[in-house]
Structure formats: structure tokens, C-alpha cells
Design an enzyme around this catalytic site. Structure first.
Site, PDB file in Angstrom:
ATOM      1  N   ASP A  92      33.935  40.242  52.546  1.00 26.07           N
ATOM      2  CA  ASP A  92      34.938  39.730  53.489  1.00 26.07           C
ATOM      3  C   ASP A  92      35.328  40.811  54.494  1.00 26.07           C
ATOM      4  O   ASP A  92      34.969  41.993  54.337  1.00 26.07           O
ATOM      5  CB  ASP A  92      36.179  39.232  52.723  1.00 26.07           C
ATOM      6  CG  ASP A  92      36.630  40.170  51.606  1.00 26.07           C
ATOM      7  OD1 ASP A  92      36.173  41.333  51.580  1.00 26.07           O
ATOM      8  OD2 ASP A  92      37.435  39.752  50.774  1.00 26.07           O
ATOM      9  N   ASN A 163      47.048  36.784  42.942  1.00 21.84           N
ATOM     10  CA  ASN A 163      47.144  35.317  43.003  1.00 21.84           C
ATOM     11  C   ASN A 163      45.834  34.643  42.578  1.00 21.84           C
ATOM     12  O   ASN A 163      45.675  33.444  42.744  1.00 21.84           O
ATOM     13  CB  ASN A 163      47.526  34.872  44.418  1.00 21.84           C
ATOM     14  CG  ASN A 163      46.497  35.321  45.460  1.00 21.84           C
ATOM     15  OD1 ASN A 163      45.487  35.932  45.108  1.00 21.84           O
ATOM     16  ND2 ASN A 163      46.748  35.022  46.716  1.00 21.84           N
ATOM     17  N   GLU A 170      41.395  32.216  49.002  1.00 21.24           N
ATOM     18  CA  GLU A 170      42.796  32.134  48.609  1.00 21.24           C
ATOM     19  C   GLU A 170      43.051  30.850  47.821  1.00 21.24           C
ATOM     20  O   GLU A 170      42.219  29.935  47.816  1.00 21.24           O
ATOM     21  CB  GLU A 170      43.671  32.162  49.873  1.00 21.24           C
ATOM     22  CG  GLU A 170      43.549  33.456  50.678  1.00 21.24           C
ATOM     23  CD  GLU A 170      44.247  34.651  50.018  1.00 21.24           C
ATOM     24  OE1 GLU A 170      44.432  34.652  48.781  1.00 21.24           O
ATOM     25  OE2 GLU A 170      44.600  35.598  50.750  1.00 21.24           O
TER      26      GLU A 170
HETATM   27  C1  GLP Z   1      41.358  42.313  48.558  1.00 20.10           C
HETATM   28  C2  GLP Z   1      39.880  41.937  48.593  1.00 20.10           C
HETATM   29  C3  GLP Z   1      39.400  41.454  47.249  1.00 20.10           C
HETATM   30  C4  GLP Z   1      39.895  42.377  46.149  1.00 20.10           C
HETATM   31  C5  GLP Z   1      41.394  42.397  46.138  1.00 20.10           C
HETATM   32  C6  GLP Z   1      41.984  43.202  44.999  1.00 20.10           C
HETATM   33  O1  GLP Z   1      42.166  41.238  48.749  1.00 20.10           O
HETATM   34  N1  GLP Z   1      39.603  40.918  49.564  1.00 20.10           N
HETATM   35  O2  GLP Z   1      37.982  41.393  47.274  1.00 20.10           O
HETATM   36  O3  GLP Z   1      39.404  41.923  44.915  1.00 20.10           O
HETATM   37  O4  GLP Z   1      41.797  42.935  47.369  1.00 20.10           O
HETATM   38  O5  GLP Z   1      42.219  44.518  45.392  1.00 20.10           O
HETATM   39  P1  GLP Z   1      42.535  45.704  44.400  1.00 20.10           P
HETATM   40  O6  GLP Z   1      41.251  46.033  43.722  1.00 20.10           O
HETATM   41  O7  GLP Z   1      43.001  46.828  45.282  1.00 20.10           O
HETATM   42  O8  GLP Z   1      43.569  45.231  43.457  1.00 20.10           O
END
Ligand code: GLP
Length: 268
Positions: A92, A163, A170
Site C-alpha cells: 500500500d 482495527n 479497512e
Molecule cells: C499500516 C500498514 C499495515 C500495517 C499496520 C500496522 O497501517 N498499512 O500494513 O500492518 O500499519 O503497523 P505496525 O506494525 O506499526 O503496528
């Protein structure tokens, strides 16, 4: 059926309890690690082994704090394995940021993945945010085509949002969803304030691969660390499956394995 991760007890969370374990699609595919570094090392080793047996392997790579240790562990192993022919696709990208913006996912992956692993910049493909702004449908189709032309993803790394989002799918995402532009959930935006400095600075939209895109990967490794992830992970482990917690939509994938620490697993 995928093999149980080596260091995992048979049914660490008792998710098969009270019924036929074979009825729980995740039974035996969840590893709870005493320390997150053992999860990071396990997954990095799997990637190194994959590349050794398939030098042109196609990886799906994720951003986020969860992934930093995996890439660190992979960099250690990069001395013994030739990564020069791998290709990687990221999940993404925020809209409204240039690729050079330090908050872009491209920049994150340049500094945590491409650089430490000594890859060429062309080995990593990321969604083109400016194209996605101008023509979302064409940019999305091109990204799906690009992955397909590379032969599909051999191993997809995934984190999970508080979430239950995966990539930027989402809550409300559909199992059949593919690459598209999405409006970010307010929980996701709030969680990004630490990186961006203020809520106003956090982009409101992103381009993300879809749930169906992720389900096309041959193998999926979902990592989650810390109590903050326990509620979303609990839904993945115990159901019910539903688009309100998008990660649950991956449960039926036979190549899905979860690597958790005790906090994310909801254990003391
Ligand atoms: C972002 C990314 C996700 C990732 C999430 C969790 O939103 N788009 O791919 O899994 O963050 O992030 P973290 O690993 O910092 O908790």
C-alpha cells in the site's frame, strides 16, 4: 495443509478446544513466541530458505514497526543468500505524499528493506501514488497486472492494524476486494499521528492491494506483537469471520501462519 511452525506447541491458544480442531481452519498454524525476536528470526529464516530454493522469489512486503525486526534479521542472513534476483511488491501507499517524502511507505521500505538488504531500487515495486490520484482505476489495474506478470506473490508478509486492517483494507472491506484507493479509517489515522506529528498531517486516503490480492499469495505470514493487537488477533483466531475485522477474511487461506508474541495472543 501448511506445516505448523517449528517452535510452536500443537495448539498454543487452545483454539481447537471444545470441538473438532480440524474444524478450526487456523488450528496448528499459530505460533506464540516468548519474545518477538524469535518470531522475526523465524520468518526471516523462512524467507532466506525460500530464496535459496527459488532465487527469483516474489515477496509481498509490508510496512510498520512490526516488520522492522524481520528485515533486520533478513539483512543478517543476506550475507549467505543471494537476494539479487528477488522481486518485492509492497502492499500500500499513502496518497498525497511524494515517493521521496520520508513518511511514504516507499521511503520506509527503502530505508528498512532495500538498503539493508543491498537490493537494487528496481527490485521493489510500490503503488504509484500520483498515478493513483490521477486515475485510480488504471493505477490499480496496472498494479494487479504487474504482480501477475511477476508470477504472483510467493510469500506475503503482513502486519495487522488495531482495527484488524491488513495492508489498508479497512473495516468494511470485502473478501473479493482488489487493489484500489481507500479512505483511511480514523483508528488508522490516529495510530499514524506518532509518525506524522499531528492528525492533520496524516493522509486521508491510500492505495492498497485488496483482500483477494493478498489471498492470491501462495504463503502468508501475519505477525503481531503487543497487547494493542490482541482484540483484532483474537477475532482472527476465534472468529467470527467478517469484513468488520478484515484480517479474519484471510482465515481460510491454507498458507496462512500467524506469528505472535504473548501480548498479541492475549496471554499474560
Ligand atoms: C499500516 C500498514 C499495515 C500495517 C499496520 C500496522 O497501517 N498499512 O500494513 O500492518 O500499519 O503497523 P505496525 O506494525 O506499526 O503496528
Amino acid at each position: 495443509m501448511a506445516q505448523r511452525p517449528k517452535d510452536s506447541p500443537a495448539d498454543p491458544l487452545g483454539i481447537g478446544q471444545g470441538g473438532d480442531p480440524s474444524e478450526n481452519p487456523l488450528s496448528g498454524r499459530v505460533a506464540v513466541h516468548p519474545e518477538r525476536v524469535s518470531a522475526e528470526a523465524h520468518v526471516a529464516q523462512e524467507i532466506a530458505d525460500l530464496v535459496r530454493s527459488r532465487p527469483g522469489a516474489v515477496l509481498g512486503v509490508a510496512t510498520g514497526g512490526t516488520m522492522k525486526g524481520v528485515y533486520r534479521e533478513l539483512a543478517v542472513r543476506a550475507r549467505d543468500v543471494d537476494l539479487s534476483r528477488i522481486r518485492a511488491f509492497s502492499l500500500d501507499e499513502f496518497l498525497g505524499l511524494s515517493p521521496e517524502n520520508p513518511h511514504s511507505f516507499r521511503a520506509f521500505l527503502e530505508s528498512h528493506f532495500v538498503g539493508p538488504l543491498g537490493l537494487g531500487a528496481e527490485q521493489l515495486v510500490t503503488p504509484d501514488a500520483s498515478w493513483a490520484e490521477a486515475d485510480p482505476a488504471a493505477a490499480a489495474r496496472a498494479y494487479e497486472d504487474h504482480i501477475a506478470e511477476a508470477g504472483g506473490i510467493d510469500l506475503q508478509l503482513l502486519g495487522i492494524g488495531r482495527n484488524g486492517h491488513v495492508a489498508f483494507n479497512e473495516p468494511g472491506s470485502l473478501a473479493a476486494s482488489r487493489t484500489r484507493v481507500i479512505r483511511l479509517d480514523e483508528v488508522t489515522r490516529a495510530d499514524a499521528v506518532g509518525d506524522f506529528g499531528s492528525l492533520d498531517a496524516v493522509p486521508t486516503r491510500a492505495m492498497t492491494v485488496g483482500i483477494a490480492t493478498i489471498l492470491d499469495a501462495k504463503q502468508i505470514r501475519l505477525l503481531a506483537f503487543g497487547e494493542g493487537k490482541a482484540a483484532a488477533v483474537g477475532r482472527v483466531l476465534r472468529g467470527p469471520v467478517g469484513g468488520d475485522v478484515p484480517a479474519t477474511l484471510l482465515n481460510a487461506h491454507e498458507g496462512l501462519q500467524l506469528h505472535l508474541d504473548r501480548g498479541a495472543a492475549g496471554l499474560p
